[in-house]
Design a protein around this motif. Sequence first.
Motif, mmCIF file in Angstrom:
data_model
loop_
_atom_site.group_PDB
_atom_site.id
_atom_site.type_symbol
_atom_site.label_atom_id
_atom_site.label_comp_id
_atom_site.label_asym_id
_atom_site.label_seq_id
_atom_site.Cartn_x
_atom_site.Cartn_y
_atom_site.Cartn_z
ATOM 1 N N ASN A 127 48.304 50.586 59.304
ATOM 2 C CA ASN A 127 48.313 50.570 60.763
ATOM 3 C C ASN A 127 47.908 49.226 61.363
ATOM 4 O O ASN A 127 47.905 49.085 62.591
ATOM 5 N N ALA A 128 47.568 48.266 60.516
ATOM 6 C CA ALA A 128 47.164 46.953 61.013
ATOM 7 C C ALA A 128 48.363 46.210 61.597
ATOM 8 O O ALA A 128 49.454 46.212 61.023
ATOM 9 N N LEU A 129 48.162 45.566 62.720
ATOM 10 C CA LEU A 129 49.223 44.835 63.405
ATOM 11 C C LEU A 129 49.097 43.323 63.243
ATOM 12 O O LEU A 129 49.977 42.583 63.659
ATOM 13 N N GLY A 130 48.010 42.878 62.639
ATOM 14 C CA GLY A 130 47.696 41.457 62.603
ATOM 15 C C GLY A 130 48.587 40.605 61.720
ATOM 16 O O GLY A 130 49.226 41.092 60.791
ATOM 17 N N ASP A 131 48.588 39.292 62.029
ATOM 18 C CA ASP A 131 49.246 38.314 61.164
ATOM 19 C C ASP A 131 48.452 38.164 59.871
ATOM 20 O O ASP A 131 49.012 37.812 58.830
ATOM 21 N N TYR A 132 47.148 38.421 59.975
ATOM 22 C CA TYR A 132 46.255 38.419 58.819
ATOM 23 C C TYR A 132 45.430 39.696 58.875
ATOM 24 O O TYR A 132 45.129 40.213 59.959
ATOM 25 N N VAL A 133 45.062 40.191 57.704
ATOM 26 C CA VAL A 133 44.310 41.450 57.642
ATOM 27 C C VAL A 133 43.128 41.268 56.704
ATOM 28 O O VAL A 133 43.281 40.713 55.601
ATOM 29 N N THR A 134 41.975 41.717 57.140
ATOM 30 C CA THR A 134 40.800 41.699 56.273
ATOM 31 C C THR A 134 40.235 43.112 56.144
ATOM 32 O O THR A 134 40.363 43.927 57.057
ATOM 33 N N LEU A 183 40.405 28.482 55.194
ATOM 34 C CA LEU A 183 40.993 28.232 53.870
ATOM 35 C C LEU A 183 42.405 28.790 53.768
ATOM 36 O O LEU A 183 43.304 28.149 53.211
ATOM 37 N N ILE A 184 42.601 29.985 54.288
ATOM 38 C CA ILE A 184 43.918 30.605 54.159
ATOM 39 C C ILE A 184 44.957 29.872 55.019
ATOM 40 O O ILE A 184 46.158 29.873 54.704
ATOM 41 N N LYS A 185 44.485 29.231 56.083
ATOM 42 C CA LYS A 185 45.387 28.491 56.958
ATOM 43 C C LYS A 185 45.654 27.074 56.456
ATOM 44 O O LYS A 185 46.802 26.624 56.415
ATOM 45 N N GLU A 186 44.596 26.401 56.048
ATOM 46 C CA GLU A 186 44.699 24.979 55.734
ATOM 47 C C GLU A 186 45.044 24.689 54.284
ATOM 48 O O GLU A 186 45.599 23.639 53.978
ATOM 49 N N GLU A 187 44.711 25.595 53.366
ATOM 50 C CA GLU A 187 44.938 25.320 51.941
ATOM 51 C C GLU A 187 46.031 26.184 51.341
ATOM 52 O O GLU A 187 46.171 26.288 50.126
ATOM 53 N N ASN A 188 46.779 26.846 52.201
ATOM 54 C CA ASN A 188 47.995 27.552 51.784
ATOM 55 C C ASN A 188 47.735 28.665 50.765
ATOM 56 O O ASN A 188 48.492 28.847 49.813
ATOM 57 N N TYR A 189 46.654 29.407 50.966
ATOM 58 C CA TYR A 189 46.392 30.579 50.123
ATOM 59 C C TYR A 189 47.006 31.819 50.770
ATOM 60 O O TYR A 189 47.201 31.881 51.981
ATOM 61 N N ASP A 190 47.290 32.807 49.926
ATOM 62 C CA ASP A 190 47.762 34.097 50.432
ATOM 63 C C ASP A 190 46.610 35.067 50.640
ATOM 64 O O ASP A 190 46.729 36.035 51.396
ATOM 65 N N CYS A 191 45.525 34.814 49.948
ATOM 66 C CA CYS A 191 44.369 35.713 50.018
ATOM 67 C C CYS A 191 43.097 34.934 49.726
ATOM 68 O O CYS A 191 43.049 34.137 48.784
ATOM 69 N N THR A 219 47.296 37.490 53.966
ATOM 70 C CA THR A 219 48.436 37.229 54.842
ATOM 71 C C THR A 219 49.242 38.502 55.029
ATOM 72 O O THR A 219 49.132 39.452 54.245
ATOM 73 N N ARG A 220 50.069 38.512 56.063
ATOM 74 C CA ARG A 220 50.929 39.673 56.314
ATOM 75 C C ARG A 220 51.859 39.924 55.135
ATOM 76 O O ARG A 220 52.127 41.077 54.783
ATOM 77 N N GLN A 221 52.351 38.865 54.482
ATOM 78 C CA GLN A 221 53.260 39.032 53.351
ATOM 79 C C GLN A 221 52.571 39.794 52.220
ATOM 80 O O GLN A 221 53.162 40.700 51.612
ATOM 81 N N MET A 222 51.317 39.450 51.925
ATOM 82 C CA MET A 222 50.597 40.139 50.854
ATOM 83 C C MET A 222 50.313 41.585 51.228
ATOM 84 O O MET A 222 50.429 42.490 50.397
ATOM 85 N N VAL A 223 49.936 41.829 52.478
ATOM 86 C CA VAL A 223 49.667 43.200 52.933
ATOM 87 C C VAL A 223 50.913 44.060 52.799
ATOM 88 O O VAL A 223 50.852 45.210 52.334
ATOM 89 N N PHE A 268 45.197 44.889 44.453
ATOM 90 C CA PHE A 268 45.098 43.551 45.035
ATOM 91 C C PHE A 268 45.456 42.480 44.002
ATOM 92 O O PHE A 268 46.092 41.476 44.335
ATOM 93 N N SER A 269 45.015 42.688 42.763
ATOM 94 C CA SER A 269 45.318 41.717 41.704
ATOM 95 C C SER A 269 46.748 41.878 41.196
ATOM 96 O O SER A 269 47.426 40.891 40.897
ATOM 97 N N TRP A 270 47.211 43.113 41.087
ATOM 98 C CA TRP A 270 48.529 43.390 40.493
ATOM 99 C C TRP A 270 49.669 42.775 41.308
ATOM 100 O O TRP A 270 50.648 42.289 40.738
ATOM 101 N N VAL A 271 49.564 42.787 42.633
ATOM 102 C CA VAL A 271 50.661 42.259 43.453
ATOM 103 C C VAL A 271 50.772 40.745 43.347
ATOM 104 O O VAL A 271 51.789 40.161 43.750
ATOM 105 N N GLY A 272 49.745 40.092 42.796
ATOM 106 C CA GLY A 272 49.814 38.648 42.624
ATOM 107 C C GLY A 272 49.392 37.897 43.870
ATOM 108 O O GLY A 272 48.427 38.265 44.531
ATOM 109 N N PHE A 273 50.108 36.819 44.187
ATOM 110 C CA PHE A 273 49.833 35.926 45.311
ATOM 111 C C PHE A 273 48.646 35.001 45.000
ATOM 112 O O PHE A 273 47.766 35.320 44.212
ATOM 113 N N LYS A 274 48.675 33.867 45.650
ATOM 114 C CA LYS A 274 47.681 32.819 45.415
ATOM 115 C C LYS A 274 46.355 33.217 46.065
ATOM 116 O O LYS A 274 46.273 33.385 47.285
#
Length: 314
Positions: free
Chosen positions: A86-93, A112-120, A165-169, A186-192
């Motif tokens: 149900n989260a609508l955000g561009d990022y979700v915590t 960090l997620i914005k400036e260093e190009n991490y997904d999580c 990030t929204r892509q990881m969610v 969280f680990s299985w889906v991968g992402f940086k």
Amino acid sequence: MKQELISIVVPCYNEEEMIPLFYKEMEVVRKLLSAEIEYIFINDGSSDETLSVLRELSKINNKRVRYISFSRNFGKEAALYAGLRNALGDYVTVMDVDLQDPPELLPKMFHLIKEENYDCIGTRRVNRDGEPPIRSFFAKRFYRIINQISETEIVDGARDYRLMTRQMVNAILEVTEYNRFSKGIFSWVGFKTKYLEFKNQERIAGETTWSFWSLLKYSLDGIVSFSEAPLAFASFVGIFSFIGALLMAIVIMSRTIIFDNPTSGWTSLVVLILGLGGLQLLCLGIIGKYLGKTFLETKRRPIYIVKETEKNNC
């Protein structure tokens, strides 16, 4: 340019004391973020006044505070899934309401997620001060065991508290299995992913609903969900038991034929029967655990049922 939105997913079970404290702390942190925030509180069938507190908080801050109330207690995993869905955000915590997940880390996580190009950006505890020693001991053993028998690495001390990030969610939401173990998913889906370390913090108010036995059950569910090693163990036990019985039969027959030494010893026979019977029951229990999980998956029951949201409170 539209300001980015961060969704804060907060599972709650009997947390009437902690919700106002959590919201107060988060409002301080919100002013340090260069993004808007929405709160999504999940009332997981609480038996105290948690729902009343959420209703009042939503009335006062109806543009920022949302809540979802389940028809009964479905467990934290269901609450996490409902919040992410149900989260609508561009990022979700995801955060625990007990403030053991330090809110002050969120601005750094967002940077960090914005400036260093991490997904999580995840978090992990570097110590377990304040926990009962037996719980800390078994927690460390759990991480060691599951990382040895599973192809999915689960970081020791990792918390559910992370900014994604929204892509990881969206990738996590594609994993629609009924028997959920979020740390593994969280680990299985991968992402940086990058982990921030922090020292353990004790809850400020209220009491934890996680007993030693509930944590043990949760860890067993995690092993079953992300490893087939227990099934392999059951197979090897059966093979070695058969080989051992065959060798013993040869030894007994040899003693009887060559040395004319009749077999005796009812005590040893009873011990062998009980030992092998116990191993068989253990293996059946392991197989039954996997079969039970499969049975629940095939039913295709909903992961949770919503009774009320903030929209009913308008």
